[in-house]
Write a protein that holds these residues in place. Structure first.
Motif, mmCIF file in Angstrom:
data_model
loop_
_atom_site.group_PDB
_atom_site.id
_atom_site.type_symbol
_atom_site.label_atom_id
_atom_site.label_comp_id
_atom_site.label_asym_id
_atom_site.label_seq_id
_atom_site.Cartn_x
_atom_site.Cartn_y
_atom_site.Cartn_z
ATOM 1 N N SER A 105 0.842 -1.210 0.000
ATOM 2 C CA SER A 105 0.000 0.000 0.000
ATOM 3 C C SER A 105 0.869 1.249 0.000
ATOM 4 C CB SER A 105 -0.907 0.028 1.234
ATOM 5 O OG SER A 105 -1.784 -1.056 1.213
ATOM 6 N N ALA A 106 1.990 1.192 0.722
ATOM 7 C CA ALA A 106 2.886 2.352 0.811
ATOM 8 C C ALA A 106 3.543 2.649 -0.533
ATOM 9 C CB ALA A 106 3.948 2.113 1.879
ATOM 10 N N ALA A 107 3.574 1.672 -1.433
ATOM 11 C CA ALA A 107 4.197 1.880 -2.756
ATOM 12 C C ALA A 107 3.191 2.409 -3.783
ATOM 13 C CB ALA A 107 4.813 0.567 -3.253
ATOM 14 N N LEU A 108 1.922 2.560 -3.372
ATOM 15 C CA LEU A 108 0.923 3.099 -4.308
ATOM 16 C C LEU A 108 1.089 4.608 -4.424
ATOM 17 C CD1 LEU A 108 -2.213 1.046 -3.173
ATOM 18 C CD2 LEU A 108 -0.779 0.668 -5.202
ATOM 19 N N SER A 109 0.743 5.136 -5.585
ATOM 20 C CA SER A 109 0.912 6.569 -5.831
ATOM 21 C C SER A 109 -0.105 7.404 -5.058
ATOM 22 C CB SER A 109 0.708 6.876 -7.316
ATOM 23 O OG SER A 109 1.565 6.113 -8.094
ATOM 24 N N ARG A 110 0.229 8.672 -4.925
ATOM 25 C CA ARG A 110 -0.726 9.614 -4.342
ATOM 26 C C ARG A 110 -1.981 9.582 -5.200
ATOM 27 N NH1 ARG A 110 0.166 15.335 -4.351
ATOM 28 N NH2 ARG A 110 -1.849 15.506 -3.387
ATOM 29 N N GLY A 111 -3.122 9.563 -4.575
ATOM 30 C CA GLY A 111 -4.376 9.458 -5.326
ATOM 31 C C GLY A 111 -4.910 8.037 -5.335
ATOM 32 N N ASN A 112 -4.048 7.062 -4.996
ATOM 33 C CA ASN A 112 -4.514 5.672 -4.921
ATOM 34 C C ASN A 112 -4.549 5.161 -3.473
ATOM 35 O OD1 ASN A 112 -5.034 5.279 -7.629
ATOM 36 N ND2 ASN A 112 -3.028 4.419 -8.092
ATOM 37 N N GLU A 113 -4.520 6.073 -2.511
ATOM 38 C CA GLU A 113 -4.476 5.675 -1.085
ATOM 39 C C GLU A 113 -5.709 4.868 -0.679
ATOM 40 O OE1 GLU A 113 -4.186 8.844 -2.118
ATOM 41 O OE2 GLU A 113 -2.311 9.695 -1.323
ATOM 42 N N TRP A 114 -6.841 5.139 -1.302
ATOM 43 C CA TRP A 114 -8.087 4.419 -1.003
ATOM 44 C C TRP A 114 -7.909 2.900 -1.109
ATOM 45 C CZ3 TRP A 114 -8.990 1.603 -5.274
ATOM 46 C CH2 TRP A 114 -8.399 2.075 -6.464
ATOM 47 N N ALA A 115 -6.987 2.472 -1.983
ATOM 48 C CA ALA A 115 -6.826 1.031 -2.254
ATOM 49 C C ALA A 115 -6.306 0.272 -1.032
ATOM 50 C CB ALA A 115 -5.896 0.818 -3.439
ATOM 51 N N ALA A 116 -5.689 0.976 -0.080
ATOM 52 C CA ALA A 116 -5.158 0.327 1.129
ATOM 53 C C ALA A 116 -6.275 -0.331 1.940
ATOM 54 C CB ALA A 116 -4.408 1.345 1.973
ATOM 55 N N LYS A 117 -7.516 0.106 1.732
ATOM 56 C CA LYS A 117 -8.650 -0.466 2.492
ATOM 57 C C LYS A 117 -9.140 -1.789 1.897
ATOM 58 C CE LYS A 117 -10.241 3.148 5.332
ATOM 59 N NZ LYS A 117 -10.723 4.434 4.881
ATOM 60 N N ALA A 118 -8.700 -2.117 0.697
ATOM 61 C CA ALA A 118 -9.137 -3.379 0.086
ATOM 62 C C ALA A 118 -8.527 -4.545 0.863
ATOM 63 C CB ALA A 118 -8.702 -3.438 -1.377
ATOM 64 N N PRO A 119 -9.309 -5.584 1.184
ATOM 65 C CA PRO A 119 -8.749 -6.694 1.972
ATOM 66 C C PRO A 119 -7.648 -7.454 1.252
ATOM 67 C CG PRO A 119 -10.978 -7.219 1.194
ATOM 68 C CD PRO A 119 -10.733 -5.769 0.894
ATOM 69 N N VAL A 120 -7.697 -7.443 -0.085
ATOM 70 C CA VAL A 120 -6.663 -8.133 -0.863
ATOM 71 C C VAL A 120 -6.119 -7.166 -1.915
ATOM 72 C CG1 VAL A 120 -6.174 -10.064 -2.436
ATOM 73 C CG2 VAL A 120 -7.747 -10.395 -0.523
#
Ligand SMILES: Cc1cc2nc3c(=O)[nH]c(=O)nc-3n(C[C@H](O)[C@H](O)[C@H](O)COP(=O)(O)O)c2cc1C
Length: 184
Positions: free
Chosen positions: A59-74
């Motif tokens: 999740s920490a390697a995702l770009s700014r603007g994709n932070e929402w994806a950290a909430k996905a269980p997988v």
């Protein structure tokens, strides 16, 4: 027609805090496995990330603007290497990437069949993704996919919610399809 998995698939950004069943994941693995590929090379390697520490690092390697994806269980990473390419001499097409794209769509449609939402992303730091999951240098990270049950847009920050509420658009059919010759 609109009821088919092809038209029920979309990329939105809110996820429920709900784990994905092992059975659902296993059915998706099988769908990915049966994707067609050039010369049946099956070049895709697909990593499903559920472990808390790996998930956080990825999740920490995702770009700014994709932070929402950290909430996905997988979180899923699709990667492939040129050594598994089927190479043609007349045109340097990268079939290992083409085939991996097809495997990605199989995964996304399989997710819909399981009542899940997958959202593909190219917004990530490739080196960070590789480090997070021990992916060897020779592999290209082609895509990260967030996977889970869709949540409510109310859970999203204002900017992300606006993205989810924006109408989905496509080119007209005449811009992408022609009959009998290249006519665009
Ligand atoms: C290879 C690829 C990379 C993408 N990268 C991102 C991304 O980094 N962030 C994002 O929010 N959406 C990303 N998307 C989602 C697209 O924006 C989305 O698929 C497109 O707007 C069409 O919308 P739909 O998937 O709802 O049909 C990506 C999609 C693909 C196929």
């Amino acid at each position: 027609m609109q009821e088919s998995i092809f038209f029920k698939r979309y990329s939105k950004r809110s996820y429920l805090d709900k784990p994905i069943t092992k059975e659902s994941l296993e059915r998706i693995f099988e769908i990915v496995r049966w994707t067609p590929s050039c010369a049946n090379k099956q070049p895709w390697r697909v990593i499903f990330v559920q472990n808390k520490q790996r998930h956080e690092k990825l999740s920490a390697a995702l770009s700014r603007g994709n932070e929402w994806a950290a909430k996905a269980p997988v979180l899923v990473v699709v990667c492939a290497r040129e050594a598994d390419d089927y190479s043609r001499e007349d045109d340097p097409v990268k079939y290992y990437q083409f085939d991996s794209g097809m495997a990605t769509l199989s995964l996304l449609l399989g997710a819909v069949q399981e009542g899940l939402m997958g959202h593909p992303m190219a917004g990530y730091d490739a080196a960070g993704v590789k480090t997070a999951l021990d992916i060897p240098d020779e592999y290209h990270v082609l895509c990260v996919i967030s996977l889970g049950y869709e949540g409510s847009v109310d859970q999203l920050d204002e900017r992300t919610r606006k993205k989810d509420e924006a109408p989905r658009t496509r080119k007209d059919i005449v811009e992408i399809i022609s009959f009998d010759n290249f006519d665009f």
